[in-house]
Design a protein around this motif. Structure first.
Motif, mmCIF file in Angstrom:
data_model
loop_
_atom_site.group_PDB
_atom_site.id
_atom_site.type_symbol
_atom_site.label_atom_id
_atom_site.label_comp_id
_atom_site.label_asym_id
_atom_site.label_seq_id
_atom_site.Cartn_x
_atom_site.Cartn_y
_atom_site.Cartn_z
ATOM 1 N N THR A 38 27.966 -21.864 46.355
ATOM 2 C CA THR A 38 26.972 -22.926 46.456
ATOM 3 C C THR A 38 27.283 -24.005 45.426
ATOM 4 N N VAL A 92 24.153 -17.717 57.338
ATOM 5 C CA VAL A 92 25.145 -18.444 56.546
ATOM 6 C C VAL A 92 24.824 -18.313 55.051
ATOM 7 N N VAL A 107 32.343 -24.052 59.386
ATOM 8 C CA VAL A 107 31.979 -23.846 57.987
ATOM 9 C C VAL A 107 32.958 -22.807 57.435
ATOM 10 N N GLU A 112 27.196 -17.126 51.989
ATOM 11 C CA GLU A 112 27.335 -17.907 50.758
ATOM 12 C C GLU A 112 26.981 -17.075 49.528
ATOM 13 N N ARG A 158 27.013 -27.030 52.591
ATOM 14 C CA ARG A 158 26.807 -26.473 53.923
ATOM 15 C C ARG A 158 26.689 -27.615 54.933
#
Length: 443
Positions: free
Chosen positions: A429, A419, A258, A423, A390
């Motif tokens: 997002t 996570v 990620v 973010e 994600r």
């Protein structure tokens, strides 16, 4: 009379001799000048060559590697395991050796992390990794370790690599409910420094005592574990440095990734009108390829193929499952939809492509088939966007109770929460990795 002739010849002889001397001087001078010119030319060429240096390949300036060696990590590096090594030992031994030997990386510094961060020689880290941890200590919390790395070891021309199981076990057990906020507050410092974060997740067999974050019935689980246990590598630094490091060291080694805090450029793309076209339309080509089309009519639904070069993106964005879920098309006043996504190898086998000249396909790694049958305006804009979502593996590897690891399988307590904290720090997002725009107008 005879004397006059003698004097005449004497003068001629003297003049000839003098001319010869002058000629010798002139010729000698001329040769010297020629030689000097040649030398000057040679010096100029040499100087030009010296000035024209081949640009060095881009390199990561410095790599700091932090490996946690607290008690929770001992099961990945057991001191006695019947002569066997764990997958952690095998994977990390090869990875750290690559870091140590890679000439494209600048200075390398290794650290071992427990209650505090201590510098260590590569040989010491390698020894602990290969032959196991005999004695271990307790550790600081994950937020505290991250904070120390970000605050004290970050540099503009390098990366920090943190290797840990990322089990969040604060002294006050109630603090586990605030893991997202704690990670956010720490990683926000990295964001303010202009850093980005890549997280790589992997699992390994584990032989030893497991220390769960949730201590409902017991503080430790000895003789663990029946399933593989996750661990993670966080790579932090300026986006361009992290991307260089990932390409040189991490690419192809880990499936689960990620990436947060990066801005990716729009890939090379073009409509390919020679491959599987359907309908009455044609390309308006330019120096950048075909990014605009003219539609004669829509009596037959229009179908076209768009080539995309996605090779510069991390692998997590380009695997088949991610693309099919997150590559979207938007077009007002149209019913445009994606009807197929292919890798280069898959596309070349399609009926109507196989056997054709494939040279125009070489610049592209992926191909997207688009179809629409409606244009409610004289001109529309088709936007192919890859959403930055994600990855599914984060949720799949998350648990709210890791004390049941032998029954529920290897998962990480509040991984999704950690996570989410990253973010939040980046506001990352529901944004797009890239958007490729194609103009379509009626004839």
């Amino acid at each position: 009379m005879l004397n006059k002739k003698r004097q005449f010849f004497k003068k001629i002889t003297s003049a000839a001799a003098m001319a010869g001397v002058l000629c010798l001087i002139a010729c000698s001078s001329e040769k010297k000048n020629e030689s000097a010119t040649e030398n000057n030319n040679t010096e100029e060429v040499t100087a030009t060559k010296a000035k024209t240096k081949v640009p060095a390949a881009p390199a990561v300036g410095q790599v700091n590697v932090f490996m946690e060696i607290s008690g929770s990590m001992k099961g990945f590096m057991p001191a006695s395991n019947g002569g066997q090594i764990t997958q952690f030992q095998e994977t990390l031994d090869a990875l750290l050796a690559t870091v140590q030997q890679n000439n494209q990386l600048g200075k390398k510094q290794f650290y071992e992390v427990s209650e505090k961060i201590s510098p260590a020689e590569y040989s010491q880290v390698s020894k602990h990794l290969r032959y196991g941890l005999e004695a271990t200590a307790s550790s600081s919390t994950i937020p505290a370790m991250l904070d120390s790395i970000i605050s004290n070891y970050s540099q503009p021309n390098g990366v920090n690599v943190f290797i840990s199981d990322f089990i969040y076990a604060p002294a006050n057990g109630r603090a586990v409910n605030f893991v997202t906020t704690d990670i956010y507050q720490v990683v926000a410092k990295a964001q303010q420094q202009g850093q980005a974060v890549s997280i790589f997740g992997v699992t390994s067999d584990f032989k030893g005592t497991f220390y769960p974050a949730v201590k409902t019935t017991r503080k430790t689980i000895p003789n663990c574990c029946d399933s593989e246990v996750p661990y993670y590598l966080w790579v932090m630094g300026k986006p361009e440095q992290v991307q260089l490091f990932n390409r040189q060291i991490m690419a192809g080694k880990f499936v689960d990734e990620v990436h947060i805090g990066f801005e990716f450029t729009t890939p090379v793309y073009s409509v390919l009108d020679k491959y599987l076209p359907v309908g009455n339309w044609y390309c308006n080509s330019s120096d950048t390829g075909c990014r605009a089309i003219t539609v004669s009519d829509l009596k037959t639904p229009l179908e076209m193929v768009v080539g995309l070069n996605l090779t510069s993106l991390p692998a997590s964005y380009t695997n088949e499952a991610y693309l099919k879920k997150n590559l979207k098309i938007q077009a007002e006043n149209s019913d445009a939809q994606i009807t197929g996504i292919y890798t280069a190898a898959q596309f070349r086998t399609q009926k109507g492509v196989a056997g054709e000249n494939t040279n125009p396909l070489k610049p592209y790694s992926h191909f997207v088939k688009v179809k629409f049958s409606k244009m409610a305006a004289p001109e529309i804009e088709l936007q192919l966007s890859l959403q930055n979502q994600r990855p599914a593996w984060v949720q799949a590897r998350t648990t709210t109770d890791d004390s049941q690891i032998n029954n529920a399988g290897g998962k990480t307590f509040q991984l999704a929460g950690m996570v989410a904290g990253v973010e939040r720090a980046y506001g990352a997002t529901n944004n797009s990795v890239f958007t490729a725009i194609i103009q379509a107008k009626k004839e």
